[in-house]
Every structure is written in C-alpha cells, then in structure tokens.
Design a protein around this motif. Sequence first.
Motif, PDB file in Angstrom:
ATOM      1  N   ARG A 131       0.828  -1.209   0.000  1.00  0.00           N
ATOM      2  CA  ARG A 131       0.000   0.000   0.000  1.00  0.00           C
ATOM      3  C   ARG A 131       0.861   1.259   0.000  1.00  0.00           C
ATOM      4  N   GLY A 132       2.141   1.080  -0.264  1.00  0.00           N
ATOM      5  CA  GLY A 132       3.073   2.200  -0.231  1.00  0.00           C
ATOM      6  C   GLY A 132       3.125   2.965  -1.537  1.00  0.00           C
ATOM      7  N   ASN A 133       4.146   3.807  -1.653  1.00  0.00           N
ATOM      8  CA  ASN A 133       4.294   4.691  -2.811  1.00  0.00           C
ATOM      9  C   ASN A 133       5.191   4.071  -3.868  1.00  0.00           C
ATOM     10  N   ILE A 134       4.809   2.917  -4.335  1.00  0.00           N
ATOM     11  CA  ILE A 134       5.496   2.297  -5.460  1.00  0.00           C
ATOM     12  C   ILE A 134       4.507   2.168  -6.600  1.00  0.00           C
ATOM     13  N   SER A 135       4.994   1.857  -7.770  1.00  0.00           N
ATOM     14  CA  SER A 135       4.123   1.820  -8.944  1.00  0.00           C
ATOM     15  C   SER A 135       3.030   0.768  -8.781  1.00  0.00           C
ATOM     16  N   LYS A 136       1.886   1.044  -9.365  1.00  0.00           N
ATOM     17  CA  LYS A 136       0.731   0.143  -9.261  1.00  0.00           C
ATOM     18  C   LYS A 136       1.016  -1.190  -9.922  1.00  0.00           C
ATOM     19  N   ASP A 137       1.708  -1.154 -11.052  1.00  0.00           N
ATOM     20  CA  ASP A 137       2.030  -2.404 -11.750  1.00  0.00           C
ATOM     21  C   ASP A 137       2.917  -3.298 -10.888  1.00  0.00           C
ATOM     22  N   LEU A 138       3.864  -2.710 -10.189  1.00  0.00           N
ATOM     23  CA  LEU A 138       4.734  -3.490  -9.317  1.00  0.00           C
ATOM     24  C   LEU A 138       3.945  -4.075  -8.144  1.00  0.00           C
ATOM     25  N   LYS A 139       3.018  -3.283  -7.599  1.00  0.00           N
ATOM     26  CA  LYS A 139       2.187  -3.792  -6.508  1.00  0.00           C
ATOM     27  C   LYS A 139       1.397  -5.016  -6.949  1.00  0.00           C
ATOM     28  N   LYS A 140       0.787  -4.941  -8.123  1.00  0.00           N
ATOM     29  CA  LYS A 140      -0.034  -6.044  -8.610  1.00  0.00           C
ATOM     30  C   LYS A 140       0.814  -7.281  -8.891  1.00  0.00           C
ATOM     31  N   ARG A 141       2.004  -7.081  -9.400  1.00  0.00           N
ATOM     32  CA  ARG A 141       2.895  -8.221  -9.630  1.00  0.00           C
ATOM     33  C   ARG A 141       3.297  -8.871  -8.314  1.00  0.00           C
ATOM     34  N   MET A 142       3.532  -8.052  -7.294  1.00  0.00           N
ATOM     35  CA  MET A 142       3.886  -8.590  -5.979  1.00  0.00           C
ATOM     36  C   MET A 142       2.705  -9.336  -5.356  1.00  0.00           C
ATOM     37  N   VAL A 143       1.490  -8.804  -5.526  1.00  0.00           N
ATOM     38  CA  VAL A 143       0.297  -9.472  -4.998  1.00  0.00           C
ATOM     39  C   VAL A 143       0.146 -10.849  -5.622  1.00  0.00           C
ATOM     40  N   LYS A 144       0.296 -10.928  -6.925  1.00  0.00           N
ATOM     41  CA  LYS A 144       0.101 -12.194  -7.615  1.00  0.00           C
ATOM     42  C   LYS A 144       1.222 -13.191  -7.305  1.00  0.00           C
ATOM     43  N   ALA A 145       2.399 -12.673  -6.984  1.00  0.00           N
ATOM     44  CA  ALA A 145       3.514 -13.568  -6.677  1.00  0.00           C
ATOM     45  C   ALA A 145       3.547 -13.985  -5.207  1.00  0.00           C
ATOM     46  N   LEU A 146       3.214 -13.060  -4.298  1.00  0.00           N
ATOM     47  CA  LEU A 146       3.374 -13.317  -2.870  1.00  0.00           C
ATOM     48  C   LEU A 146       2.076 -13.688  -2.164  1.00  0.00           C
ATOM     49  N   VAL A 147       0.947 -13.272  -2.691  1.00  0.00           N
ATOM     50  CA  VAL A 147      -0.341 -13.502  -2.018  1.00  0.00           C
ATOM     51  C   VAL A 147      -1.157 -14.569  -2.740  1.00  0.00           C
ATOM     52  N   TRP A 148      -1.297 -14.427  -4.044  1.00  0.00           N
ATOM     53  CA  TRP A 148      -2.076 -15.412  -4.785  1.00  0.00           C
ATOM     54  C   TRP A 148      -1.454 -16.799  -4.720  1.00  0.00           C
ATOM     55  N   SER A 149      -0.140 -16.862  -4.680  1.00  0.00           N
ATOM     56  CA  SER A 149       0.523 -18.167  -4.612  1.00  0.00           C
ATOM     57  C   SER A 149       0.170 -18.899  -3.324  1.00  0.00           C
ATOM     58  N   VAL A 150      -0.057 -18.149  -2.244  1.00  0.00           N
ATOM     59  CA  VAL A 150      -0.472 -18.752  -0.970  1.00  0.00           C
ATOM     60  C   VAL A 150      -1.924 -19.201  -1.042  1.00  0.00           C
ATOM     61  N   ALA A 151      -2.780 -18.355  -1.626  1.00  0.00           N
ATOM     62  CA  ALA A 151      -4.207 -18.662  -1.682  1.00  0.00           C
ATOM     63  C   ALA A 151      -4.514 -19.846  -2.587  1.00  0.00           C
ATOM     64  N   LEU A 152      -3.745 -20.007  -3.656  1.00  0.00           N
ATOM     65  CA  LEU A 152      -4.078 -21.013  -4.673  1.00  0.00           C
ATOM     66  C   LEU A 152      -3.294 -22.312  -4.532  1.00  0.00           C
ATOM     67  N   TYR A 153      -2.599 -22.492  -3.424  1.00  0.00           N
ATOM     68  CA  TYR A 153      -1.853 -23.736  -3.226  1.00  0.00           C
ATOM     69  C   TYR A 153      -2.825 -24.920  -3.187  1.00  0.00           C
ATOM     70  N   GLY A 154      -2.609 -25.885  -4.061  1.00  0.00           N
ATOM     71  CA  GLY A 154      -3.466 -27.064  -4.105  1.00  0.00           C
ATOM     72  C   GLY A 154      -4.810 -26.846  -4.763  1.00  0.00           C
ATOM     73  N   SER A 155      -5.022 -25.690  -5.412  1.00  0.00           N
ATOM     74  CA  SER A 155      -6.333 -25.397  -6.011  1.00  0.00           C
ATOM     75  C   SER A 155      -6.647 -26.286  -7.208  1.00  0.00           C
ATOM     76  N   GLU A 156      -5.643 -26.983  -7.741  1.00  0.00           N
ATOM     77  CA  GLU A 156      -5.879 -27.863  -8.884  1.00  0.00           C
ATOM     78  C   GLU A 156      -6.885 -28.968  -8.580  1.00  0.00           C
ATOM     79  N   THR A 157      -7.023 -29.330  -7.322  1.00  0.00           N
ATOM     80  CA  THR A 157      -7.912 -30.443  -6.951  1.00  0.00           C
ATOM     81  C   THR A 157      -9.142 -29.988  -6.169  1.00  0.00           C
ATOM     82  N   TRP A 158      -9.395 -28.691  -6.119  1.00  0.00           N
ATOM     83  CA  TRP A 158     -10.557 -28.212  -5.390  1.00  0.00           C
ATOM     84  C   TRP A 158     -11.845 -28.543  -6.137  1.00  0.00           C
TER      85      TRP A 158
END
Length: 302
Positions: free
Chosen positions: A152-179
């Motif tokens: 939520r800091g003062n970095i570019s929006k594109d970088l924030k979204k890339r970090m979200v998808k790499a650091l947050v989505w990877s946690v949420a989607l672990y094992g989602s292939e078999t859900w």
Amino acid sequence: MVKFGICGKVFELFDKRKDKRKPKASKLFWQDFIELANNSTVYTIVQAIRFADDQEMTASSEEGLQRIMEALERISEEYGMRINLKKTKVMMFTKGQPRKVSIWIRNTELEQVHEFCYLESLLTEDARCDKEIKKRIAMAKAAFMRRGELLRGNISKDLKKRMVKALVWSVALYGSETWTLRKEDIKRIQAFEMWIWRKMEKISWTAHVSNEEVLCLAQEQRSLMQVIKQRQANWIRHVLRHDCLLKTVLEGKMEGKRPKGKPRRKMLDLLMEQQEKKISYEELKKRAQSRVGWRHHHWNLP
C-alpha cells in the motif's frame, strides 16, 4: 460406502539396533504386503497408497481396517520396522454423521481426528473443500498484511499487482488444482479477490465504492477464478493423457447404491461446464489427447 483411513506418517523406517534407514528392506516390505493384499480374500478391497515415506490405508469397515493394520504391523516387524503410533491418525470419511472408530496397535488405541493436514492441504471428514479454501484465504490475507506497508506504499501500481500475484495469490491457490468448487466457495474466492484490491487501493469497507469502481481504480479485472480453472485444466489434462492412479480414481465407481438426494458436485463438473453446453467425460477425455487443441481451442490457455 463408508471409508476409514489412516492418514499421516504411519511408520518410521529404521533399524531397531542401529537406527539406520533401510530403503531396500522397505521395498521388499511393501512387495510382501501388497502381495498379501492381492492374494488374500480378506484383503480384496484393500487400498494401500504411499506418499514418499508416508502411508494411507483405507477400508470399508472398522473390522477391515483393524485387520489391515494388524497385517501391516506383522510384516513391518519382519523387516525391522515399526509403526509410529504418535503420528498415526484415524479418520472416518462419510456424508453422514461420523462415529467413533477404534483401531488398536500394540495395545494402544490410535487417535481419531476430524481433520488432518497433509502437505499443507486440509482433509476433512465430509471430504469437502470449504474448510481448505477458508484456510488458504486466511493465510493469503495474513501474507498480504505482513507486507501491507509495501503493498500500500508509494510504489508503482504495476509493481504492486505483480507482488500481490507472486506473494499472495501463490499462498491462496496452493493445491487449487484439486478443489471441488461450489457456488459458496466461488463467491468466497471472488470476495477475497476484491478484498485484495480494496486493501491495495486503501478503500475502507465503510466507503460506498462498488466493486466495478475498485477494479477500475486498480486497473484490473476479476481473474482469480479464471486462474484456478486454468490450473485445474492443465492438471486434469496431464492426468487424462496418462495411465496412472489418479486417472483410475477419477474413473472409479463406488460399490452399493447411491444415497437419496442430489449427487455431490465433482471437480470435473467445473471443467465440463466451461463450454457453451456441458460435455461428457468421454468427450473431455478425447479432447485431452490433443495438447494444442486443449490449450488453444477449448480452454484458451496461453
């Protein structure tokens, strides 16, 4: 059919005298045990599934599981191995109300659990995925908050979204292939996705800002469910193109009569409903043989 399962680390492979690993003895041990299971009329319904150094045993009755564990204990003793009683758990999988299951080894009753975490995936008595999905979402939110100042800091929006998808989505989607996703689960996942973008844009839950406005500010579209569908399609394509245990499980049938009521939703239902009209499993299996056709014509995968 009610299934009883031993989940977790069923035994530790070591020599009782020198405490050394014995991989060759382990291989011979399982050859003997599986041969016993296949040749004996008592064990015709045995399913012994190995996960590296872990083992799962399933049976259709409490008495059957007790006999399996006694055979496992007896053969393991012949090869200088023993079952780790502290790490061995019993769980009953059923659509109805679970009951007490008593399994004894070496005059010790094994602990019965209502849920079991294996390889970071949560298995529950009702064999549903809702608790696993809630757990992954909670872990992903915690991962976001740990990096909240940065995201939520003062970095570019594109970088924030890339970090979200790499650091947050990877946690949420672990094992989602078999859900196996129900409508409630899909709504919960979509709500989590919007929570992420609202937090990133510093929009309070009390502010009257619609989801469409939030997506416009974040310059994003709803895509989390599409990512899950892509992962499931990639995984199921690989399974259907090979003769393996997973394919056998998908095509297997349970003995006995189906209980009253609407059948449970299966994981394959989500994939077969992605077309304009629902396709059959045979058609899905046929399409999986063509890798290029599956990726580009059926599921629009990159």
